[in-house]
Design a protein around this motif. Structure first.
Motif, PDB file in Angstrom:
ATOM      1  N   GLU A   1       0.962  -1.236  -0.054  1.00 63.13           N
ATOM      2  CA  GLU A   1      -0.031  -0.061   0.045  1.00 63.13           C
ATOM      3  C   GLU A   1       0.781   1.261   0.085  1.00 63.13           C
ATOM      4  O   GLU A   1       0.750   2.489  -0.854  1.00 63.13           O
ATOM      5  CB  GLU A   1      -0.858  -0.200   1.388  1.00 63.13           C
ATOM      6  CG  GLU A   1      -1.982   0.797   1.174  1.00 63.13           C
ATOM      7  CD  GLU A   1      -2.968   0.650  -0.089  1.00 63.13           C
ATOM      8  OE1 GLU A   1      -3.255  -0.325  -0.163  1.00 63.13           O
ATOM      9  OE2 GLU A   1      -3.241   1.849  -0.411  1.00 63.13           O
ATOM     10  N   LYS A   2       1.849   1.125   0.913  1.00 66.39           N
ATOM     11  CA  LYS A   2       2.799   2.593   0.820  1.00 66.39           C
ATOM     12  C   LYS A   2       3.732   2.661  -0.368  1.00 66.39           C
ATOM     13  O   LYS A   2       3.552   3.740  -0.836  1.00 66.39           O
ATOM     14  CB  LYS A   2       3.653   1.863   2.119  1.00 66.39           C
ATOM     15  CG  LYS A   2       4.688   3.265   2.118  1.00 66.39           C
ATOM     16  CD  LYS A   2       5.764   2.683   3.376  1.00 66.39           C
ATOM     17  CE  LYS A   2       7.046   2.315   3.083  1.00 66.39           C
ATOM     18  NZ  LYS A   2       8.434   2.495   2.994  1.00 66.39           N
TER      19      LYS A   2
ATOM     20  N   LYS B   1       1.195   4.164  -2.736  1.00 64.20           N
ATOM     21  CA  LYS B   1       1.044   5.514  -2.615  1.00 64.20           C
ATOM     22  C   LYS B   1       2.259   6.396  -3.118  1.00 64.20           C
ATOM     23  O   LYS B   1       2.093   7.411  -3.670  1.00 64.20           O
ATOM     24  CB  LYS B   1       0.699   5.745  -1.265  1.00 64.20           C
ATOM     25  CG  LYS B   1      -0.616   5.585  -0.665  1.00 64.20           C
ATOM     26  CD  LYS B   1      -0.882   6.444   0.405  1.00 64.20           C
ATOM     27  CE  LYS B   1      -2.180   5.915   1.019  1.00 64.20           C
ATOM     28  NZ  LYS B   1      -2.228   5.221   2.332  1.00 64.20           N
TER      29      LYS B   1
END
Ligand code: SF4
Length: 377
Positions: free
Chosen positions: A341-342, A345
């Motif tokens: 997810e990081k 992003k």
């Protein structure tokens, strides 16, 4: 479960040692080379039946310089392999070729013995660079061997090139790439030179190495030039025409099983790794399957998950979260959800139909991205 197997055969002899090389290889006389092949055939004959029964999808002769082998030596080795293993229809059978060690008649012999892909160690099309690297061949040998390989009937050829050489300008690197493209190989590997400890390069006074920025620029230009010539990047340093990705190397990057035979060769089988002994004396005197190997290293679940990520993300198609779950019986989300997810992003990873793969920016700092996939123990 995919039962197919890949084989790697290590031939550890070279005419002489290149100045940058830290592979398990070196010069030897013909008696020593013969004795080694005898031991290698013994090792092959001792492969346990449960491994020998698995169909072989790819075979790779690496080294060292396997193209130093004479036809009779290769035919005896192939006979030993064929009496132990069954090859799948259309199996990829590759051999590394040093341009200074083969000619048309030898290449024809290799083709007769079933080799259907050659990986030619060109490194550079500039004699000055080749001399600095300590290679035994000249640029014209690389061009000659390429055409001879075509005459011998090879329709799947790789050229190995090396960038970021001491004193190499971006123009010279571009010229190397252009010359490689003009020959029209199916595959090009373009690695940056890494100066390894213990090699002559590590202690020599060398022309300045390209800086990090210049190295990055060469890397990007490599992608642009090769893309414009019809090659696709399918791994950080590997480019191929559609349908010609190296199937053997893809086995490594997708953590599928391979058996390494020969001095120091590594194997990955299921949940463990094992290496052949790397002392020639021990290798030559080995009499049982166990004698040929160092102790097995069992891999923990965490080891296997990390490898799946590190190696899979090297490939431009990345990893499939579904494959991860099928292999490890745990939701991807639970193990790597937050990390992925990081990276999504930050624009380092992208997602498409269940695949996660590095973006251009992610590829630039691949080592940093991958270090985030190390798990707490
Ligand atoms: S030919 Fe290849 S294996 Fe042999 S010394 Fe040179 S780089 Fe190393």
């Amino acid at each position: 479960m995919d039962r197919s197997l890949s084989l790697y055969i290590h031939y550890p002899f070279c005419v002489r040692k290149c100045r940058y090389c830290d592979f398990l290889s070196g010069p030897a006389d013909s008696a020593a080379r013969k004795a080694y092949l005898g031991a290698l055939e013994r090792e092959i004959s001792l492969v346990p039946e449960f491994i020998g029964k698995r169909p072989v999808r790819t075979l790779f002769f690496g080294g060292g310089t396997p193209s130093l082998m004479e036809e009779g030596e290769l035919s005896s080795l192939m006979e030993a392999l064929c009496s132990k293993f069954t090859f799948e229809e259309g199996a990829e059978i590759s051999m590394e070729v040093n341009p200074g060690t083969a000619d048309l008649s030898k290449l024809r012999a290799f083709r007769r013995q079933g080799i259907n892909r050659l990986s030619i160690g060109v490194q550079s099309f500039h004699d000055q660079e080749l001399a600095l690297l300590g290679r035994i061949h000249r640029a014209e040998d690389a061009v000659r061997i390429f055409h001879e390989a075509r005459h011998a009937g090879f329709d799947n050829l790789n050229l190995d090139l090396m960038s970021a050489l001491p004193g190499q300008s971006p123009e010279k690197w571009r010229d190397n790439l252009e010359k490689a493209c003009s020959l029209g190989p199916e595959h090009i590997s373009a690695y940056s030179l890494i100066i390894e400890e213990g090699t002559p390069f590590a202690s020599m006074e060398l022309p300045p190495l390209p800086g990090e920025e210049e190295d990055r620029r060469m890397y990007h230009e490599t992608g642009e030039i090769l893309l414009s010539r019809g090659y696709e990047r399918y791994e950080i340093s590997n480019y191929a025409r559609p349908g010609f990705a190296c199937r053997h190397n893809c086995v490594y990057w997708t953590c599928r099983d391979y058996l390494g035979l020969g001095l120091g060769a590594s194997s990955l089988m299921g949940e463990s790794r094992f290496d052949c002994v790397s002392s020639m004396k021990d290798y030559l005197s080995a009499g049982r399957w166990e004698d040929f190997h160092e102790e097995k290293i069992p891999l923990t679940l965490e080891d296997r998950m990390e490898e799946f990520m590190f190696l899979g993300l090297r490939m431009t198609e990345g990893i499939r979260t579904g494959d991860f779950e099928e292999r490890f019986h745990v939701p991807f989300e639970e193990i790597y959800g937050k990390t992925a997810e990081k990276h999504l992003k930050e624009g380092l990873l992208a997602e498409d139909m269940g695949r996660l793969f590095l973006t251009e920016r992610g590829l630039d700092i691949a080592n940093y991205v991958m270090s985030d996939y190390i798990l707490d123990r």
